[in-house]
Design an enzyme around this catalytic site. Structure first.
Site, PDB file in Angstrom:
ATOM      1  CG  ASN A   1      -3.885  -5.134  12.889  1.00 44.94           C
ATOM      2  OD1 ASN A   1      -3.296  -4.604  10.967  1.00 44.94           O
ATOM      3  ND2 ASN A   1      -3.953  -5.866  13.467  1.00 44.94           N
TER       4      ASN A   1
ATOM      5  CB  SER B   1      -0.555   0.504   1.303  1.00 43.63           C
ATOM      6  OG  SER B   1      -0.191  -0.808   2.031  1.00 43.63           O
TER       7      SER B   1
ATOM      8  CB  SER C   1     -16.496  25.120 -28.341  1.00 41.49           C
ATOM      9  OG  SER C   1     -16.587  24.545 -29.650  1.00 41.49           O
TER      10      SER C   1
ATOM     11  CE  LYS D   1     -20.973  25.891 -26.701  1.00 40.38           C
ATOM     12  NZ  LYS D   1     -22.166  25.125 -25.936  1.00 40.38           N
TER      13      LYS D   1
ATOM     14  CD  GLU E   1     -20.892  21.649 -18.856  1.00 40.67           C
ATOM     15  OE1 GLU E   1     -22.226  21.995 -19.171  1.00 40.67           O
ATOM     16  OE2 GLU E   1     -19.807  21.948 -18.664  1.00 40.67           O
TER      17      GLU E   1
ATOM     18  CE  LYS F   1      -4.653   2.790   5.122  1.00 35.85           C
ATOM     19  NZ  LYS F   1      -5.263   1.971   5.038  1.00 35.85           N
TER      20      LYS F   1
ATOM     21  CG  HIS G   1     -43.664  21.620 -10.745  1.00 37.00           C
ATOM     22  ND1 HIS G   1     -43.724  20.096  -9.489  1.00 37.00           N
ATOM     23  CD2 HIS G   1     -44.585  22.175  -9.630  1.00 37.00           C
ATOM     24  CE1 HIS G   1     -44.320  20.370  -8.751  1.00 37.00           C
ATOM     25  NE2 HIS G   1     -44.495  21.634  -9.065  1.00 37.00           N
TER      26      HIS G   1
ATOM     27  CG  ASN H   1     -19.315  25.545 -23.521  1.00 40.08           C
ATOM     28  OD1 ASN H   1     -19.412  25.534 -23.866  1.00 40.08           O
ATOM     29  ND2 ASN H   1     -17.652  24.976 -24.002  1.00 40.08           N
TER      30      ASN H   1
ATOM     31  CD  GLN I   1      -2.986  -2.349   1.916  1.00 40.78           C
ATOM     32  OE1 GLN I   1      -2.472  -2.651   3.132  1.00 40.78           O
ATOM     33  NE2 GLN I   1      -2.769  -3.150   0.741  1.00 40.78           N
TER      34      GLN I   1
ATOM     35  CE1 TYR J   1      -6.166  -3.315   9.145  1.00 40.38           C
ATOM     36  CE2 TYR J   1      -5.260  -5.730   8.458  1.00 40.38           C
ATOM     37  CZ  TYR J   1      -5.400  -4.088   8.727  1.00 40.38           C
ATOM     38  OH  TYR J   1      -4.609  -3.521   7.135  1.00 40.38           O
TER      39      TYR J   1
END
Ligand code: ARG
Length: 464
Positions: free
Chosen positions: A115, A28, A282, A288, A295, A330, A161, A290, A327, A322
């Site tokens: 542990n 790890s 774009s 454009k 987003e 993480k 709505h 954006n 592991q 444990y």
């Protein structure tokens, strides 16, 4: 290479070396090395406690502490020899300590296990991250309160709505977002209370035969207390799940804000303009601009929800205590924390640079019969039961739709066709300003209330 570098700290009972792929598969260190600071902090406190109870001599303790501090500097300078063969951050640092200070380094792990060590590291890490996340939420909330004060009088259509419902003030809308974030901040503070409890001392699962003083270590590390049960201490990851749940809700809120900002910055709404520095163009369409940032934040909410599901699934079938499964906690946690902090940071900066198109909002509010409820309330004040008033106004709206006129554009004569109780004073309630100003109670959209609510919001931010 020194012996520490090539031999597994747990290699005693093994006769065959680890399969090369298994070594990489089970390691790890590539991702948990990011916990190095907390691992060192925890080890220093553990060594001090061992000296305090007489398990280590003062001299041994000093050598260990100095060695660990030197290792931290080495890591920060990018000079630490990380080794996959040493599996994780804990064994890398411990092996390096022995390499640097000799035999004494081998005493550090007395009365502890990886542990309880990893569970402690994770809690120390998360405690800092929660503080950083709450600070970013606070910064975003401040930007929203600034906007609320500035735009307390700005009228926009309020929606239900996604249809025009009633006029509201833009400041009021910003304070709705503030409230969502205020709950998030409180949830994270609550989560922090359960994070800030120390597992160290649980050792592998049952505790240790050494005369440790857990309260002493906990005080050194700034924990509020110690985990009561050693089996629970090493296996519990509820605090990670709680953090991910709280993070998911923050991302839900940011995603909802994003949806609105995206709609509002479209040509169809045209209520706001995001600063150029938060948008992109774009590669084919020259016109454009954006709203990429909102987003992307809306999109990133999915990652965080995924991590929450991942952790719930990770934990659901684990017997005490444990298991190596843990592991896997993480990477999702780190990614969720990074995603959340990044999203909050970009949002706080972006909201501080927002252009509000007051005229466009007003025009939109004028167009959708937004004051229909005000007309119904007016009729009620003139003696009609609310249901009848609703019916009368419905007829007037239908007439308006056919003739392309909003209620405020109709003449008194036209309006009186729907109810004879209507008088010239009706036009006061049909104006946008009259409509919002009338909702003048705590929680209402009147500019006066928005200003008062913004002041209260500031006081809540100042309280921490
Ligand atoms: N790298 C491990 C983890 O992240 C540390 C604990 C290992 N403990 C063990 N008994 N193998 O969970």
């Amino acid at each position: 290479m020194s012996e520490e570098r090539t031999q597994k700290p747990w290699g005693g009972r093994f006769t065959q070396p680890t399969d090369a792929f298994v070594e990489a598969f089970t390691a790890s260190v590539d991702f948990d090395r990011r916990l190095y600071h907390y691992d060192i902090q925890g080890s220093i406190a553990h060594a001090r406690m061992l000296a305090h109870v007489g398990v280590l001599s003062e001299e041994e303790c000093r050598a260990i502490v100095e060695g660990l501090e030197a290792i931290e500097r080495e890591i920060e300078a990018g000079e630490f020899p990380w080794s996959v063969a040493l599996e994780d951050v804990h064994m890398n640092i411990e092996a390096r300590l022995t390499e640097r200070i000799g035999e004494t380094g081998k005493k550090l792990h007395t009365g502890r296990s990886r542990n309880d060590q990893v569970a402690t590291d994770l809690r120390l890490y998360l405690r800092d991250e929660i503080d950083a996340i709450r600070a970013e939420i606070h910064r975003l909330q401040s930007a929203l309160v600034d906007l609320a004060e500035r735009e307390a009088e700005t009228i926009m259509p309020g929606f239900t709505h996604l249809q025009v419902a009633q006029p509201v003030t833009f400041g009021h809308h910003m304070l709705a977002w503030f409230e969502m974030l205020e709950r998030d901040r409180a949830r994270l503070a609550d989560c922090r209370r359960r994070v800030n409890v120390m597992p160290l001392g649980a050792a592998a699962l049952a505790g240790t035969s050494f005369p440790i003083d857990r309260e002493y270590t906990a005080a050194l590390l700034g924990f509020d207390g110690v985990c009561e049960n050693s089996l629970d201490a090493v296996s519990d990851r509820d605090f990670v799940i709680e953090l991910l749940a709280a993070a998911s809700l923050v991302m839900t809120h940011l995603s909802r804000f994003s949806e609105e900002l995206i709609l509002w910055s479209s040509q169809q709404f045209d209520f706001i303009e995001l600063a150029d520095s938060f948008c992109t163009g774009s590669s084919i369409m020259p016109q454009k601009k954006n709203p990429d940032v909102p987003e992307l934040v809306r999109g990133k909410s999915g990652r965080v929800y995924g991590h929450l599901m991942g952790l719930l699934t990770l934990m659901k079938a684990q017997p005490l205590a444990y298991n190596k499964d843990n592991q896997e906690d993480k990477e999702p946690l780190f990614d969720a924390v990074d995603t959340l902090k990044g999203s909050l940071k970009v949002y706080a900066d972006m909201m501080g640079a927002l252009t509000v198109k007051r005229e466009r909002m007003r025009e939109a509010a004028l167009a959708g019969f937004a004051t229909a409820t005000d007309l119904a309330d007016y009729l009620v004040r003139k003696g009609l039961p609310f249901r009848d008033a609703h019916e009368v106004v419905g007829k007037a709206v239908q007439y308006g739709v056919v003739h392309g006129k909003d209620l405020a554009d109709m003449s008194l004569e036209e309006l009186r066709r729907f109810s004879p109780v209507i008088d010239a004073d009706v036009f006061e309630v049909l104006t946008l300003g009259g409509s919002v100003a009338a909702r003048n109670h705590i929680g209402g959209t009147a500019p006066e209330q928005v200003r008062a609510a913004a002041a209260r919001a500031r006081a809540r931010l100042a309280a921490g």
